[in-house]
Design an enzyme around this catalytic site. Structure first.
Site, PDB file in Angstrom:
ATOM      1  N   GLY A   1       0.816  -1.212   0.000  1.00 38.25           N
ATOM      2  CA  GLY A   1       0.000   0.000   0.000  1.00 38.25           C
ATOM      3  C   GLY A   1       0.846   1.257   0.000  1.00 38.25           C
ATOM      4  O   GLY A   1       2.082   1.193  -0.005  1.00 38.25           O
TER       5      GLY A   1
ATOM      6  N   ASP B   1      -0.994  12.574  14.614  1.00 37.93           N
ATOM      7  CA  ASP B   1      -1.772  13.681  15.195  1.00 37.93           C
ATOM      8  C   ASP B   1      -0.869  14.552  16.069  1.00 37.93           C
ATOM      9  O   ASP B   1      -0.949  15.786  16.035  1.00 37.93           O
ATOM     10  CB  ASP B   1      -2.925  13.114  16.022  1.00 37.93           C
ATOM     11  CG  ASP B   1      -3.714  12.073  15.236  1.00 37.93           C
ATOM     12  OD1 ASP B   1      -4.272  12.428  14.195  1.00 37.93           O
ATOM     13  OD2 ASP B   1      -3.734  10.899  15.652  1.00 37.93           O
TER      14      ASP B   1
ATOM     15  N   HIS C   1      -7.832   7.982  17.804  1.00 41.81           N
ATOM     16  CA  HIS C   1      -7.344   8.537  16.532  1.00 41.81           C
ATOM     17  C   HIS C   1      -8.553   8.699  15.605  1.00 41.81           C
ATOM     18  O   HIS C   1      -8.833   7.852  14.765  1.00 41.81           O
ATOM     19  CB  HIS C   1      -6.293   7.624  15.893  1.00 41.81           C
ATOM     20  CG  HIS C   1      -6.008   8.022  14.469  1.00 41.81           C
ATOM     21  ND1 HIS C   1      -5.364   9.188  14.138  1.00 41.81           N
ATOM     22  CD2 HIS C   1      -6.328   7.431  13.298  1.00 41.81           C
ATOM     23  CE1 HIS C   1      -5.294   9.294  12.830  1.00 41.81           C
ATOM     24  NE2 HIS C   1      -5.874   8.240  12.285  1.00 41.81           N
TER      25      HIS C   1
HETATM   26  P1  NAX Z   1      -3.606   1.432   0.975  1.00 38.63           P
HETATM   27  O1  NAX Z   1      -4.986   1.065   0.589  1.00 38.63           O
HETATM   28  O2  NAX Z   1      -2.724   2.148   0.041  1.00 38.63           O
HETATM   29  O3  NAX Z   1      -2.832   0.107   1.417  1.00 38.63           O
HETATM   30  C1  NAX Z   1      -3.378  -0.842   2.271  1.00 38.63           C
HETATM   31  C2  NAX Z   1      -2.758  -2.181   1.916  1.00 38.63           C
HETATM   32  O4  NAX Z   1      -3.190  -3.141   2.867  1.00 38.63           O
HETATM   33  C3  NAX Z   1      -3.182  -2.699   0.536  1.00 38.63           C
HETATM   34  O5  NAX Z   1      -2.028  -3.010  -0.219  1.00 38.63           O
HETATM   35  C4  NAX Z   1      -3.983  -3.946   0.864  1.00 38.63           C
HETATM   36  O6  NAX Z   1      -3.819  -4.974  -0.100  1.00 38.63           O
HETATM   37  C5  NAX Z   1      -3.383  -4.345   2.203  1.00 38.63           C
HETATM   38  N1  NAX Z   1      -4.234  -5.226   3.008  1.00 38.63           N
HETATM   39  C6  NAX Z   1      -5.581  -5.236   3.106  1.00 38.63           C
HETATM   40  N2  NAX Z   1      -5.984  -6.236   3.909  1.00 38.63           N
HETATM   41  C7  NAX Z   1      -4.871  -6.867   4.327  1.00 38.63           C
HETATM   42  C8  NAX Z   1      -4.635  -7.986   5.154  1.00 38.63           C
HETATM   43  N3  NAX Z   1      -5.662  -8.666   5.711  1.00 38.63           N
HETATM   44  N4  NAX Z   1      -3.367  -8.373   5.386  1.00 38.63           N
HETATM   45  C9  NAX Z   1      -2.345  -7.711   4.813  1.00 38.63           C
HETATM   46  N5  NAX Z   1      -2.496  -6.646   3.994  1.00 38.63           N
HETATM   47  C10 NAX Z   1      -3.746  -6.229   3.765  1.00 38.63           C
HETATM   48  O7  NAX Z   1      -3.766   2.228   2.358  1.00 38.63           O
HETATM   49  P2  NAX Z   1      -2.703   3.186   3.074  1.00 38.63           P
HETATM   50  O8  NAX Z   1      -2.860   4.564   2.560  1.00 38.63           O
HETATM   51  O9  NAX Z   1      -1.361   2.551   3.040  1.00 38.63           O
HETATM   52  O10 NAX Z   1      -3.289   3.199   4.573  1.00 38.63           O
HETATM   53  C11 NAX Z   1      -3.268   2.054   5.400  1.00 38.63           C
HETATM   54  C12 NAX Z   1      -4.091   2.278   6.648  1.00 38.63           C
HETATM   55  O11 NAX Z   1      -3.551   3.335   7.445  1.00 38.63           O
HETATM   56  C13 NAX Z   1      -5.546   2.686   6.388  1.00 38.63           C
HETATM   57  O12 NAX Z   1      -6.387   1.907   7.243  1.00 38.63           O
HETATM   58  C14 NAX Z   1      -5.586   4.134   6.804  1.00 38.63           C
HETATM   59  O13 NAX Z   1      -6.877   4.527   7.218  1.00 38.63           O
HETATM   60  C15 NAX Z   1      -4.613   4.133   7.930  1.00 38.63           C
HETATM   61  N6  NAX Z   1      -4.070   5.438   8.362  1.00 38.63           N
HETATM   62  C16 NAX Z   1      -3.846   5.619   9.682  1.00 38.63           C
HETATM   63  C17 NAX Z   1      -3.290   6.779  10.183  1.00 38.63           C
HETATM   64  C18 NAX Z   1      -3.049   6.962  11.655  1.00 38.63           C
HETATM   65  O14 NAX Z   1      -2.628   8.060  12.032  1.00 38.63           O
HETATM   66  N7  NAX Z   1      -3.274   5.994  12.540  1.00 38.63           N
HETATM   67  C19 NAX Z   1      -2.963   7.916   9.279  1.00 38.63           C
HETATM   68  C20 NAX Z   1      -2.814   7.509   7.854  1.00 38.63           C
HETATM   69  C21 NAX Z   1      -3.784   6.478   7.365  1.00 38.63           C
HETATM   70  O15 NAX Z   1      -5.014   7.102   7.069  1.00 38.63           O
END
Ligand code: NAX
Length: 328
Positions: free
Chosen positions: A14, A159, A187
């Protein structure tokens, strides 16, 4: 050289993964004296893309990178892992209710918790980035009963860093002049960025700002809704800044916080500040020797108390919802 530290990253193909893996492999996660072995977990459809990232990692010839392995089975990905970065999650899609979102993520974080329980190293430390991060961390933790509960944390460092940057801009000082920022709660948009205990060159930050309207109407909502602002302007959600915060979170957990400062981490509550024990809520913490401690004894006025209570209530509601779903 020391033996490599095993670092598992989920969602490795991702956009956060792409910003995170190169920094881990370059030594920024653990330190320049610590070789790492990367274990990438992806869903089967994204394994090929993860293999492409692994080729690029190879091409960087990082001296500290001992190797990269790719898995689509959590049991294998977490085998022997010392640091687990749970980034992959199920995003909210149009028309999805909160219950559906929690259930879909339960389908990811329950088996990952079980896999960590079954095979991770004794010293495993877990950071959940994938949203809803606090409750996903709770699900993983509840399904890893043999791992000490305090090893499961969720990320509010982005944050925290956003709050530092906004305050530094307001006061026209470098971010390095600001200490003791705190993010409380979830968060989510209910989080409470607290500057009443923050210091600017040793002086109280709220007093230095001296502008309650800015605090309540600009600072707090801007920090809490910065994710949406990034999507609006960039056309995609925060990735490099999220990866940077994940690096900061684990780096400081492992290597310690400096004297006279603290960081924000969402950690299982021990009942501090009236946050029900067990909820994974953001607190000010100091770290030393690979362990964190919640900063004690801060006074909270009604303004802060109300905001913390509202965010903690949201966490309690999420916990009740995943309990009903049988996920914890
Ligand atoms: P992306 O959609 O670019 O990447 C996510 C990846 O996870 C994809 O490649 C997908 O194939 C993979 N995936 C899905 N299910 C899976 C599983 N069961 N096992 C292994 N891999 C799996 O998302 P991205 O922009 O990289 O964000 C990832 C996560 O971070 C999201 O849930 C997003 O909401 C969260 N965030 C959290 C933040 C925080 O401050 N805590 C801030 C940034 C972000 O929004």
């Amino acid at each position: 050289q020391a033996p490599p530290v095993n670092v598992t990253v989920t969602g490795a193909a991702g956009q956060i993964g792409y910003a995170l893996l190169f920094r881990i492999a370059s030594g920024q996660l653990l330190g320049q004296d610590k070789p790492v072995r990367l274990r990438l977990l992806e869903i089967p459809q994204a394994v090929k893309a993860a293999e492409g990232v692994a080729l690029e990692l190879e091409d960087c010839a990082f001296p500290l990178l001992a190797g990269t392995d790719i898995f689509d089975d959590p049991k294998k990905a977490f085998e022997g892992t010392n640091i687990a970065l749970l980034v992959g999650a199920r995003p909210r899609t149009k028309g999805m209710e909160r219950g559906d979102l929690l259930e879909a993520n339960g389908g990811i974080f329950k088996p990952q918790g079980e896999a960590i329980n079954a095979g991770a190293a004794d010293d495993v430390k877990v950071l959940v980035v994938g949203n809803p991060a606090n409750t996903n961390a709770l699900i993983a933790q509840a399904n890893a009963p043999d791992v000490p509960a305090e090893r499961f944390t969720a990320m509010t460092r982005l944050d925290h860093n956003r709050a530092l940057a906004q305050l530094a801009t307001k006061l026209a000082v470098p971010v390095s002049d600001i200490k003791k920022m705190t993010i409380w709660g979830n968060h989510s948009a209910t989080q409470y960025p607290d500057i009443f205990h923050a210091e600017v060159k040793g002086e109280n930050a709220a007093a230095a700002v001296n502008d309650q309207t800015w605090l309540a109407e600009e600072f707090i909502p801007r920090v809490a809704k910065r994710g949406a602002e990034i999507i609006e302007v960039r056309g995609a959600s925060s990735a490099a800044s999220a990866a940077s915060a994940a690096i900061d979170h684990v780096h400081d957990w492992v290597n310690g916080t400096p004297e006279g400062d603290w960081v924000s981490m969402a950690v299982p509550s021990d009942g501090s500040y009236g946050v029900p024990a067990g909820l994974i809520s953001s607190f000010p913490v100091t770290t030393t020797g690979g362990r964190y401690e919640i900063v004690q004894g801060l006074d909270l006025d009604d303004f802060s108390r109300d905001r913390i209570d509202a965010s903690v209530k949201e966490l309690a509601d999420e916990r009740d919802a995943v309990r009903k779903l049988g996920l914890i």
